[in-house]
Write a protein that holds these residues in place. Structure first.
Motif, mmCIF file in Angstrom:
data_model
loop_
_atom_site.group_PDB
_atom_site.id
_atom_site.type_symbol
_atom_site.label_atom_id
_atom_site.label_comp_id
_atom_site.label_asym_id
_atom_site.label_seq_id
_atom_site.Cartn_x
_atom_site.Cartn_y
_atom_site.Cartn_z
ATOM 1 N N TRP A 18 11.011 -16.367 -11.519
ATOM 2 C CA TRP A 18 10.976 -15.064 -10.909
ATOM 3 C C TRP A 18 11.929 -13.981 -11.143
ATOM 4 N N LYS A 19 11.606 -12.643 -11.382
ATOM 5 C CA LYS A 19 12.603 -11.616 -11.660
ATOM 6 C C LYS A 19 12.589 -10.716 -10.558
ATOM 7 N N GLN A 20 13.894 -10.203 -10.101
ATOM 8 C CA GLN A 20 14.260 -9.237 -9.503
ATOM 9 C C GLN A 20 13.543 -7.947 -9.908
ATOM 10 N N VAL A 21 13.006 -7.061 -9.214
ATOM 11 C CA VAL A 21 12.341 -5.790 -9.725
ATOM 12 C C VAL A 21 13.170 -4.687 -8.935
ATOM 13 N N TYR A 22 13.439 -4.730 -7.637
ATOM 14 C CA TYR A 22 14.266 -3.733 -7.013
ATOM 15 C C TYR A 22 14.648 -4.186 -5.401
ATOM 16 N N SER A 23 15.990 -3.969 -5.019
ATOM 17 C CA SER A 23 16.425 -4.275 -3.826
ATOM 18 C C SER A 23 16.838 -2.956 -2.966
ATOM 19 N N TRP A 24 16.222 -2.855 -2.047
ATOM 20 C CA TRP A 24 16.707 -1.796 -0.812
ATOM 21 C C TRP A 24 17.783 -1.968 -0.290
ATOM 22 N N PRO A 25 18.381 -1.235 0.356
ATOM 23 C CA PRO A 25 19.643 -1.178 0.992
ATOM 24 C C PRO A 25 19.456 -1.918 2.295
ATOM 25 N N TYR A 26 20.503 -2.612 2.691
ATOM 26 C CA TYR A 26 20.611 -3.401 4.045
ATOM 27 C C TYR A 26 20.234 -2.552 5.114
ATOM 28 N N GLY A 27 19.162 -3.010 6.094
ATOM 29 C CA GLY A 27 18.813 -2.270 7.300
ATOM 30 C C GLY A 27 17.440 -1.667 6.857
ATOM 31 N N GLU A 28 17.013 -1.532 5.555
ATOM 32 C CA GLU A 28 15.545 -1.042 5.276
ATOM 33 C C GLU A 28 14.641 -2.305 5.257
ATOM 34 N N VAL A 29 13.332 -2.174 5.611
ATOM 35 C CA VAL A 29 12.606 -3.495 5.692
ATOM 36 C C VAL A 29 11.145 -3.010 4.963
ATOM 37 N N VAL A 30 10.907 -3.952 3.926
ATOM 38 C CA VAL A 30 9.637 -3.586 3.213
ATOM 39 C C VAL A 30 8.665 -4.867 3.379
ATOM 40 N N TYR A 31 7.467 -4.320 3.400
ATOM 41 C CA TYR A 31 6.299 -5.601 4.006
ATOM 42 C C TYR A 31 5.004 -5.059 3.498
ATOM 43 N N ASP A 32 4.027 -5.884 3.500
ATOM 44 C CA ASP A 32 2.276 -5.581 3.210
ATOM 45 C C ASP A 32 2.435 -4.881 1.775
ATOM 46 N N LEU A 33 2.605 -5.633 0.733
ATOM 47 C CA LEU A 33 2.365 -5.078 -0.506
ATOM 48 C C LEU A 33 0.979 -5.130 -1.068
ATOM 49 N N ASP A 34 0.513 -4.287 -1.979
ATOM 50 C CA ASP A 34 -0.812 -4.334 -2.693
ATOM 51 C C ASP A 34 -0.605 -3.932 -4.053
ATOM 52 N N VAL A 35 -1.323 -4.451 -5.111
ATOM 53 C CA VAL A 35 -1.370 -3.463 -6.316
ATOM 54 C C VAL A 35 -2.675 -2.879 -6.607
ATOM 55 N N SER A 36 -2.921 -1.864 -7.194
ATOM 56 C CA SER A 36 -3.868 -1.315 -7.336
ATOM 57 C C SER A 36 -4.891 -1.796 -8.464
ATOM 58 N N PRO A 37 -6.188 -1.946 -8.354
ATOM 59 C CA PRO A 37 -6.946 -2.396 -9.438
ATOM 60 C C PRO A 37 -6.542 -2.553 -10.767
ATOM 61 N N ASP A 38 -5.898 -1.337 -11.147
ATOM 62 C CA ASP A 38 -5.655 -1.140 -12.792
ATOM 63 C C ASP A 38 -4.365 -1.432 -13.097
ATOM 64 N N GLY A 39 -3.553 -2.026 -11.869
ATOM 65 C CA GLY A 39 -2.252 -2.433 -11.972
ATOM 66 C C GLY A 39 -1.163 -1.493 -12.284
ATOM 67 N N THR A 40 -1.332 -0.112 -12.122
ATOM 68 C CA THR A 40 -0.571 1.012 -12.248
ATOM 69 C C THR A 40 0.459 1.513 -10.993
ATOM 70 N N GLN A 41 -0.251 1.100 -9.666
ATOM 71 C CA GLN A 41 0.461 1.625 -8.661
ATOM 72 C C GLN A 41 0.609 0.378 -7.553
ATOM 73 N N LEU A 42 1.582 0.417 -6.618
ATOM 74 C CA LEU A 42 1.687 -0.612 -5.790
ATOM 75 C C LEU A 42 1.956 0.302 -4.481
ATOM 76 N N VAL A 43 1.500 -0.373 -3.515
ATOM 77 C CA VAL A 43 1.484 0.234 -2.039
ATOM 78 C C VAL A 43 2.451 -0.605 -1.169
ATOM 79 N N LEU A 44 3.189 -0.133 -0.229
ATOM 80 C CA LEU A 44 3.924 -1.090 0.557
ATOM 81 C C LEU A 44 4.249 -0.154 1.916
#
Length: 247
Positions: A118-144
């Motif tokens: 696995w590879k790190q893509v991006y880390s958010w600052p402490y205190g910010e929470v990220v959840y519920d990912l999905d990738v668009s069918p064409d692979g160009t966008q990510l929703v979170l």
């Protein structure tokens, strides 16, 4: 086959990955989940071309990543103690994405096929929470979904190409105040996002139009609908809260 793959955790049974028939509602257990969560049971992603399920085990601990063949029940552990959940599968390149939590830091990770590192893509600052990912069918966008330390919740759409360069700037931002956006996923044509939120006081299904940036409430249930799945005929398959449990 017309089945819904899900994690199930009924009272008096072990948690397991199962196939729910959309024809008659029968449930076929596939594999027990070691260490299921109480309500969401497990984090799961599906590779439709490879007919493969990915799910998390040891969910109350350090979370292992498992790979499962739903037709045979055979599985193997891809990563032990990965500490990642909120899995999403990218159909464009067969990569697996997830959120890894360590020391209070949420990190977006990417696991390319054949899923050996696995590879790190991006880390958010402490205190910010990220959840519920999905990738668009064409692979160009990510929703979170993104939560800040002051309770502010936003739904963010970010280009995958920008994320891979270390840029998490959202191109689309939907603000829901303190109402949590849950399980938002792309429609098969990539034009809309479907998910649920307590924006009206109870959980209901909303649709976001990515072109017009408009939000539309699709349901108005008193008890709540959640986790919508858009079916090939355009209908929505959703879960509903009842006195007897989730339906």
């Amino acid at each position: 086959a017309q089945v819904l793959y899900a994690g199930l955790n009924y009272p008096g049974t072990l948690g397991y990955v199962g196939a729910i028939s959309l024809r008659d509602g029968s449930v076929h257990p596939i594999r027990n989940i070691r260490g299921p969560r109480i309500y969401s049971v497990t984090s799961m992603a599906f590779d439709p071309k490879g007919r493969t399920l990915f799910y998390t085990a040891d969910n109350a601990g350090l979370r292992d990543l498992m790979r499962l063949d739903p037709s045979t029940g055979r599985e193997r552990m891809l990563f032990k103690d990965l500490r990642a959940g909120d899995l999403a599968f990218n159909r464009a390149d067969a990569s697996l994405w997830g959120i890894r939590t360590f020391n209070g830091i949420c990190t977006l990770i990417r696991i390319a096929a054949p899923y050996t590192e696995w590879k790190q893509v991006y880390s958010w600052p402490y205190g910010e929470v990220v959840y519920d990912l999905d990738v668009s069918p064409d692979g160009t966008q990510l929703v979170l979904a993104h939560g800040e330390i002051n309770g502010q919740q936003t739904l963010r759409v970010i280009p995958v190409s920008a994320l891979l360069r270390g840029d998490a700037t959202a191109t689309l931002l939907f603000t829901l105040g303190t109402a949590i956006p849950s399980n938002f996923t792309f429609s098969p044509d990539g034009r809309h996002l479907y998910g649920s939120s307590y924006y009206t006081g109870v959980s209901n299904i909303f649709r976001f139009d990515l072109a017009t940036k408009e939000m539309q409430a699709l349901t108005n249930s008193e008890t709540g609908f959640f986790q919508p799945t858009l079916m090939p005929d355009g209908s929505l398959l959703v879960f509903r809260y009842t006195g007897d449990g989730f339906v």
